[in-house]
Motif scaffolding. Structure first.
Motif, PDB file in Angstrom:
ATOM      1  N   GLU A  42       0.829  -1.206   0.000  1.00 24.37           N
ATOM      2  CA  GLU A  42       0.000   0.000   0.000  1.00 24.37           C
ATOM      3  C   GLU A  42       0.866   1.260   0.000  1.00 24.37           C
ATOM      4  OE1 GLU A  42      -2.838   1.338   3.381  1.00 24.37           O
ATOM      5  OE2 GLU A  42      -4.006   0.005   2.075  1.00 24.37           O
ATOM      6  N   VAL A  43       1.877   1.298   0.845  1.00 23.99           N
ATOM      7  CA  VAL A  43       2.748   2.472   0.925  1.00 23.99           C
ATOM      8  C   VAL A  43       3.491   2.672  -0.397  1.00 23.99           C
ATOM      9  CG1 VAL A  43       4.809   3.385   2.071  1.00 23.99           C
ATOM     10  CG2 VAL A  43       2.985   2.402   3.430  1.00 23.99           C
ATOM     11  N   ILE A  44       3.941   1.592  -1.001  1.00 22.29           N
ATOM     12  CA  ILE A  44       4.628   1.703  -2.288  1.00 22.29           C
ATOM     13  C   ILE A  44       3.650   2.173  -3.367  1.00 22.29           C
ATOM     14  CG2 ILE A  44       5.751   0.340  -4.122  1.00 22.29           C
ATOM     15  CD1 ILE A  44       7.323  -1.063  -1.854  1.00 22.29           C
ATOM     16  N   MET A  45       2.423   1.717  -3.313  1.00 19.35           N
ATOM     17  CA  MET A  45       1.409   2.192  -4.265  1.00 19.35           C
ATOM     18  C   MET A  45       1.178   3.692  -4.098  1.00 19.35           C
ATOM     19  SD  MET A  45       0.382   0.029  -6.492  1.00 19.35           S
ATOM     20  CE  MET A  45      -1.002   0.991  -7.097  1.00 19.35           C
ATOM     21  N   PHE A  46       1.124   4.178  -2.851  1.00 16.13           N
ATOM     22  CA  PHE A  46       0.963   5.621  -2.621  1.00 16.13           C
ATOM     23  C   PHE A  46       2.112   6.377  -3.299  1.00 16.13           C
ATOM     24  CE2 PHE A  46      -1.177   4.667   1.735  1.00 16.13           C
ATOM     25  CZ  PHE A  46      -2.389   4.424   1.109  1.00 16.13           C
ATOM     26  N   TYR A  47       3.319   5.858  -3.158  1.00 17.59           N
ATOM     27  CA  TYR A  47       4.488   6.498  -3.763  1.00 17.59           C
ATOM     28  C   TYR A  47       4.368   6.511  -5.290  1.00 17.59           C
ATOM     29  CZ  TYR A  47       9.258   7.568  -5.079  1.00 17.59           C
ATOM     30  OH  TYR A  47      10.357   8.152  -5.659  1.00 17.59           O
ATOM     31  N   ASP A  58      14.184   4.401  -7.553  1.00 14.60           N
ATOM     32  CA  ASP A  58      13.492   5.516  -6.888  1.00 14.60           C
ATOM     33  C   ASP A  58      12.807   5.022  -5.618  1.00 14.60           C
ATOM     34  OD1 ASP A  58      14.169   7.160  -9.054  1.00 14.60           O
ATOM     35  OD2 ASP A  58      12.197   6.941 -10.006  1.00 14.60           O
ATOM     36  N   ILE A  59      12.122   3.907  -5.748  1.00 15.12           N
ATOM     37  CA  ILE A  59      11.380   3.342  -4.609  1.00 15.12           C
ATOM     38  C   ILE A  59      12.357   2.907  -3.518  1.00 15.12           C
ATOM     39  CG2 ILE A  59       9.837   1.476  -3.874  1.00 15.12           C
ATOM     40  CD1 ILE A  59       8.687   1.567  -6.799  1.00 15.12           C
ATOM     41  N   ALA A  60      13.401   2.182  -3.910  1.00 17.08           N
ATOM     42  CA  ALA A  60      14.396   1.704  -2.933  1.00 17.08           C
ATOM     43  C   ALA A  60      15.024   2.869  -2.184  1.00 17.08           C
ATOM     44  CB  ALA A  60      15.461   0.875  -3.648  1.00 17.08           C
ATOM     45  N   ASN A  61      15.392   3.913  -2.909  1.00 17.23           N
ATOM     46  CA  ASN A  61      16.014   5.079  -2.274  1.00 17.23           C
ATOM     47  C   ASN A  61      15.034   5.811  -1.366  1.00 17.23           C
ATOM     48  OD1 ASN A  61      18.454   4.600  -3.563  1.00 17.23           O
ATOM     49  ND2 ASN A  61      17.964   5.937  -5.284  1.00 17.23           N
ATOM     50  N   HIS A  62      13.820   5.988  -1.830  1.00 18.55           N
ATOM     51  CA  HIS A  62      12.825   6.732  -1.042  1.00 18.55           C
ATOM     52  C   HIS A  62      12.538   6.044   0.285  1.00 18.55           C
ATOM     53  CE1 HIS A  62       9.483   9.437  -0.260  1.00 18.55           C
ATOM     54  NE2 HIS A  62       8.783   8.374   0.103  1.00 18.55           N
ATOM     55  N   PHE A  63      12.395   4.725   0.261  1.00 15.11           N
ATOM     56  CA  PHE A  63      12.038   3.980   1.466  1.00 15.11           C
ATOM     57  C   PHE A  63      13.254   3.390   2.188  1.00 15.11           C
ATOM     58  CE2 PHE A  63       8.092   3.870  -1.043  1.00 15.11           C
ATOM     59  CZ  PHE A  63       7.230   4.428  -0.104  1.00 15.11           C
ATOM     60  N   ASP A  64      14.439   3.602   1.613  1.00 15.16           N
ATOM     61  CA  ASP A  64      15.673   3.075   2.189  1.00 15.16           C
ATOM     62  C   ASP A  64      15.572   1.562   2.408  1.00 15.16           C
ATOM     63  OD1 ASP A  64      18.286   3.235   3.111  1.00 15.16           O
ATOM     64  OD2 ASP A  64      17.683   3.607   5.189  1.00 15.16           O
ATOM     65  N   ILE A  65      15.159   0.886   1.341  1.00 14.46           N
ATOM     66  CA  ILE A  65      15.067  -0.575   1.367  1.00 14.46           C
ATOM     67  C   ILE A  65      15.851  -1.132   0.183  1.00 14.46           C
ATOM     68  CG2 ILE A  65      12.875  -0.731   2.623  1.00 14.46           C
ATOM     69  CD1 ILE A  65      11.409  -1.036  -0.018  1.00 14.46           C
ATOM     70  N   SER A  66      16.145  -2.414   0.223  1.00 17.26           N
ATOM     71  CA  SER A  66      16.960  -3.024  -0.834  1.00 17.26           C
ATOM     72  C   SER A  66      16.180  -3.115  -2.145  1.00 17.26           C
ATOM     73  CB  SER A  66      17.415  -4.420  -0.410  1.00 17.26           C
ATOM     74  OG  SER A  66      16.314  -5.301  -0.407  1.00 17.26           O
ATOM     75  N   LYS A  67      16.950  -3.126  -3.244  1.00 18.11           N
ATOM     76  CA  LYS A  67      16.333  -3.299  -4.563  1.00 18.11           C
ATOM     77  C   LYS A  67      15.657  -4.667  -4.655  1.00 18.11           C
ATOM     78  CE  LYS A  67      19.976  -1.178  -6.871  1.00 18.11           C
ATOM     79  NZ  LYS A  67      20.838  -1.077  -8.041  1.00 18.11           N
ATOM     80  N   SER A  68      16.200  -5.635  -3.959  1.00 15.59           N
ATOM     81  CA  SER A  68      15.623  -6.968  -3.952  1.00 15.59           C
ATOM     82  C   SER A  68      14.234  -6.949  -3.297  1.00 15.59           C
ATOM     83  CB  SER A  68      16.580  -7.906  -3.229  1.00 15.59           C
ATOM     84  OG  SER A  68      15.923  -8.929  -2.583  1.00 15.59           O
ATOM     85  N   ASN A 144      13.283  12.205  12.161  1.00 13.92           N
ATOM     86  CA  ASN A 144      13.660  10.842  11.771  1.00 13.92           C
ATOM     87  C   ASN A 144      14.623  10.867  10.580  1.00 13.92           C
ATOM     88  OD1 ASN A 144      13.376   7.912  11.864  1.00 13.92           O
ATOM     89  ND2 ASN A 144      12.335   8.155   9.922  1.00 13.92           N
ATOM     90  N   ASN A 145      14.358  11.743   9.617  1.00 10.65           N
ATOM     91  CA  ASN A 145      15.201  11.812   8.420  1.00 10.65           C
ATOM     92  C   ASN A 145      16.602  12.328   8.737  1.00 10.65           C
ATOM     93  OD1 ASN A 145      13.126  10.866   6.844  1.00 10.65           O
ATOM     94  ND2 ASN A 145      12.495  12.862   6.107  1.00 10.65           N
TER      95      ASN A 145
END
Length: 149
Positions: A42-47, A58-68, A144-145
């Motif tokens: 859901e959060v990724i869909m919002f993005y 873009d998604i990985a960087n925005h959420f600071d999660i792995s590309k995998s 937090n950021n």
């Protein structure tokens, strides 16, 4: 510190009350469950809705999660017809991610819910008051950021 905890408890209670009001009075919110999205999806869909077309980086960087991790979510969203992927004609190594048919339905439902909330609730307070809420949330999120700085 004790004063913060008391105030935060009151804020949490108001958020809970607001959520109950929204659930009770906005039947469209129940329709969101029909999309069967996990909180992460859901959060990724919002993005994606706010930034399409995007790439997985873009998604990985925005959420600071792995590309995998992004790849797994994107594959599932693609399977669910929430998104579509297409080769970027400018950079063939990238895949552009946009809303699929179900994703467009999801976006329209979110817009409908926002319209209802503005009409029933948000319009009852001044734009300045809403801006103050946004400014406060920006400060909290900014805290937090700035942790990594």
């Amino acid at each position: 510190m004790h004063d913060y905890l008391i105030l935060i408890d009151k804020i949490n209670q108001k958020f809970e009350q607001f959520k109950l009001i929204v659930l009770k009075e906005t039947k469209e919110v129940e329709e969101l469950e029909n999309f069967h999205l996990t909180p992460q999806q859901e959060v990724i869909m919002f993005y994606i809705i706010r930034n399409e077309p995007v790439i997985a980086n873009d998604i990985a960087n925005h959420f600071d999660i792995s590309k995998s991790a992004v790849s797994q979510v994107i594959s599932k969203l693609d399977e669910m017809k929430m998104i579509v992927r297409q080769e970027n004609s400018i950079n063939r190594r990238e895949t552009l991610i946009s809303l699929g048919n179900k994703g467009q339905e999801f976006r329209e439902l979110l817009k409908k819910i926002d319209d209802i909330l503005v009409e029933k609730y948000y319009s009852k307070v001044s734009l300045n008051e809403l801006k103050n809420v946004l400014d406060t949330l920006d400060k909290i999120v900014g805290t937090n950021n700035n942790k990594g700085s």
